[in-house]
Design a protein around this motif. Structure first.
Motif, short mmCIF file in Angstrom:
data_model
loop_
_atom_site.label_atom_id
_atom_site.label_comp_id
_atom_site.label_asym_id
_atom_site.label_seq_id
_atom_site.Cartn_x
_atom_site.Cartn_y
_atom_site.Cartn_z
N HIS A 123 0.82 -1.21 0.00
CA HIS A 123 0.00 0.00 0.00
C HIS A 123 0.86 1.26 0.00
O HIS A 123 0.38 2.35 -0.35
CB HIS A 123 -0.91 0.00 1.21
CG HIS A 123 -0.18 0.01 2.53
ND1 HIS A 123 0.28 1.17 3.12
CD2 HIS A 123 0.19 -1.01 3.35
CE1 HIS A 123 0.89 0.88 4.26
NE2 HIS A 123 0.86 -0.45 4.42
N GLU A 126 0.76 3.17 -3.19
CA GLU A 126 -0.50 3.72 -3.71
C GLU A 126 -0.31 5.18 -4.11
O GLU A 126 0.32 5.96 -3.40
CB GLU A 126 -1.59 3.61 -2.65
CG GLU A 126 -2.05 2.18 -2.40
CD GLU A 126 -3.09 2.08 -1.29
OE1 GLU A 126 -3.39 3.13 -0.67
OE2 GLU A 126 -3.58 0.96 -1.04
N SER A 130 -0.09 2.46 -10.88
CA SER A 130 -1.50 2.30 -11.25
C SER A 130 -2.19 1.29 -10.36
O SER A 130 -1.55 0.38 -9.82
CB SER A 130 -1.61 1.86 -12.70
OG SER A 130 -1.15 0.53 -12.86
N GLU A 131 -3.48 1.45 -10.20
CA GLU A 131 -4.25 0.49 -9.42
C GLU A 131 -4.19 -0.89 -10.04
O GLU A 131 -4.12 -1.91 -9.34
CB GLU A 131 -5.70 0.96 -9.30
CG GLU A 131 -6.56 0.05 -8.45
CD GLU A 131 -7.99 0.54 -8.32
OE1 GLU A 131 -8.81 -0.20 -7.73
OE2 GLU A 131 -8.29 1.65 -8.80
N LEU A 134 -1.02 -2.62 -8.97
CA LEU A 134 -1.10 -3.08 -7.59
C LEU A 134 -1.91 -4.35 -7.48
O LEU A 134 -1.54 -5.29 -6.76
CB LEU A 134 -1.71 -1.99 -6.70
CG LEU A 134 -0.81 -0.81 -6.31
CD1 LEU A 134 -1.61 0.25 -5.58
CD2 LEU A 134 0.36 -1.28 -5.46
N ILE A 135 -3.01 -4.40 -8.19
CA ILE A 135 -3.85 -5.60 -8.15
C ILE A 135 -3.11 -6.80 -8.73
O ILE A 135 -3.17 -7.91 -8.19
CB ILE A 135 -5.17 -5.35 -8.91
CG1 ILE A 135 -6.02 -4.32 -8.15
CG2 ILE A 135 -5.95 -6.65 -9.09
CD1 ILE A 135 -7.26 -3.89 -8.88
#
Length: 566
Positions: A123, A126, A130-131, A134-135
């Motif tokens: 985290h 963040e 990009s999201e 992270l995913i």
């Protein structure tokens, strides 16, 4: 946890931060950044993720084959000459102090620590990445954590379940029930399957949606959750992304590396990570040690080409035992009168000379495969994963990738789950026959060229799928787990481990009785003494269904309990 991991490696990055090669292989650690500031950008997340991937390299040492292959030594399929501790376990002479159990325990918990440290701290990046990235990172890390826990629970049973990095105050952690750990495995794999997307450079050697689904199916199969197996394998089959590679033997050579049937493999590269596979597996005439070898039990398990066990087939001749046999025998094993590196392979003790083909001409040469005191103790060697391209220069450092998950296993898991659910339809026969046809090197539709499975009887199909798993997946580490879940470990493991006929095949009057109810395990009856006595194996069904919790763990963890019998 163990003495070296009571703090669960608070500075875990000192162990796990590694750099990636251009071809996504994993290098050794380059530095040890602060755990307080790391995981704060894309480069650091990639380094940490590659550190988690190193956990796929499960080994006792680089001088022996990976454990994924050596595990078959703990079954009726294989033998390892020398000091390998998997052989100690096979003989039933192990204790909780046998080093293999501690090495494996530490390896997987160290790998889980890396995964947890990444998942719990990513985290920090963040807003800087990009999201979607992270995913993806979380999905790959959770797949790997599930992979590591899968092996732990199947080997040790109930194990400590950790999804966060403990503090020194809560470092002593007891065992969670296997069902609780399995629930976490399934949760991680569901997340991975839902969120993994193809990498720009491809998914080879990396977690993928299919790998997550296949591992979910394997874990579910081992624990009798057949509906989950069916759903997961159907999703892979119906995706159309994977097909069986047409040549079974070449599937395990460099030419077949990362083919259309490979879902996940173990990336090797000379100079980065390699194994002495050829050195331990090859023939003595090729300059290697013939230490890891197949058994007579496996040899006699291969059907005749009419699809019948050899004790029932009119095509089987005890004096000419390798004629008219399932082609996967010669594709998987170098057997007497077979060829390897131009030598005729012969292990009868009287065969002090053998023939060698050089530039189209035959010559007679001394036969180390018969006269060397450390020639194959069973009289056979593996051909599977043995590529002549590695000889002689790379026998100590092969970079041929072992396959961890492949499409044939998916088809067999689907078929078995449907059979055990008594939900038998044409798709079950199709799955089995696809695997069998490929073993014969023909198209699935060419039913006259391989012994097609046509029965819909549940018991008969159960025997066929167990045969296919034994033969198709030999030397891939599945057999011990299969025997355990089928409830036949005790019947198969105890007793004398057999090699080739002592005085040659001409002395064998008839085929052994093939116990199809025991996964095609041969019973030699009154002819037993005509075969080599390789070793005596003892099996305690109350104890040896699980590995012991390592004594070193018990010594530092007051709340953990030992498995029964140790």
């Amino acid at each position: 946890m163990m003495k070296n991991s009571i703090k669960y490696i608070q500075l875990i990055l000192c162990l796990c931060v590694v750099s990636a090669c251009e071809d996504e292989l994993i290098k050794l650690p380059l530095d040890s950044p602060s755990s307080e500031t790391f995981y704060s950008n894309q480069a650091e997340l990639e380094l940490a993720l590659n550190g988690v991937y190193t956990g796929l390299w499960w080994e006792l040492s680089s001088s022996v084959p990976p454990m994924y292959q050596l595990l078959d030594v703990a079954s009726d399929l294989a033998f390892y000459r020398g000091g390998s501790e998997i052989g100690v376990f096979a003989r039933g002479s192990h204790t909780s102090q046998t080093g293999m159990f501690l090495d494996t325990w530490f390896h997987f918990y160290e790998s889980i620590a890396r995964a947890n440290s990444l998942i719990n701290n990513m985290h920090r990046a963040e807003g800087k990445v990009s999201e979607a990235f992270l995913i993806q990172v979380e999905a790959e890390a959770r797949f790997l954590r599930a992979f590591f826990y899968h092996w732990l629970v199947e080997l040790y049973g109930d194990v400590p379940l950790l999804t966060e990095v403990p503090t020194p105050d809560n470092a002593q952690i007891g065992r969670s029930s296997k069902s609780e750990v399995l629930a976490q495995i399934m949760d991680d794999l569901d997340f991975a399957a839902q969120n993994l997307t193809p990498r720009a450079g491809g998914d080879k050697g990396l977690a993928s949606r299919a790998a997550a689904l296949a591992l979910k199916a394997r874990s579910a199969l081992y624990n009798g959750n057949y509906s989950d197996v069916i759903d997961a394998t159907q999703a892979i089959i119906q995706s159309g992304e994977y097909q069986l590679y047409p040549d079974y033997e070449q599937l395990f050579k460099y030419v077949g590396e990362r083919n259309s049937g490979v879902i996940l493999d173990l990336p090797l590269k000379i100079g980065v990570k390699a194994y002495q596979y050829g050195q331990r597996v090859g023939t003595r005439n090729s300059g290697t040690t013939s230490a890891y070898v197949p058994s007579q039990f496996l040899i006699d398990s291969y059907q005749a080409i009419d699809g019948l066990p050899i004790d029932q087939s009119p095509l089987y001749d005890p004096a000419n035992p390798f004629a008219n046999r399932d082609p996967r025998l010669d594709a998987s094993i170098v057997r007497p009168q077979g060829m390897f590196l131009g030598y005729v392979f012969e292990t009868h003790p009287d065969s002090v000379m053998t023939s060698r083909l050089v530039d189209g001409e035959w010559e007679r040469v001394p036969n180390q495969d018969a006269t060397n005191p450390f020639a194959s103790y069973t009289g056979y060697v593996w051909r599977k994963y043995l590529d002549e391209q590695d000889f002689p220069q790379n026998i100590r450092q092969t970079e041929l990738n072992p396959i961890l998950i492949r499409f044939a296993e998916v088809l067999l898991m689907y078929a078995e789950a449907k059979i055990e659910s008594n939900d038998i339809d044409q798709s079950v026969l199709d799955a089995l026959n696809q695997v069998r046809a490929r073993g014969y090197g023909v198209e699935f539709s060419q039913t006259g060229l391989y012994p097609e499975i046509v029965t819909t009887d549940q018991n008969a199909l159960r025997r066929e799928v167990r045969y296919e798993r034994k033969i198709e997946l030999a030397s891939e580490g599945f057999r011990w787990f299969d025997l355990k879940r089928w409830g036949i470990l005790d019947d198969v493991m105890s007793g004398v481990f057999r090699g080739r006929p002592v005085d040659g095949y001409s002395t064998i009057p008839n085929a052994p009785t093939i116990r199809v109810d025991l996964g095609y395990h041969p019973d030699y009856g009154s002819n037993s003494d005509l075969y080599r006595n390789v070793e005596v194996r003892l099996f305690d069904n109350e104890r040896d269904r699980l590995w012991p919790i390592p004594q070193a763990e018990l010594d530092v963890n007051d709340v953990i309990q030992q498995n029964d019998g140790y």
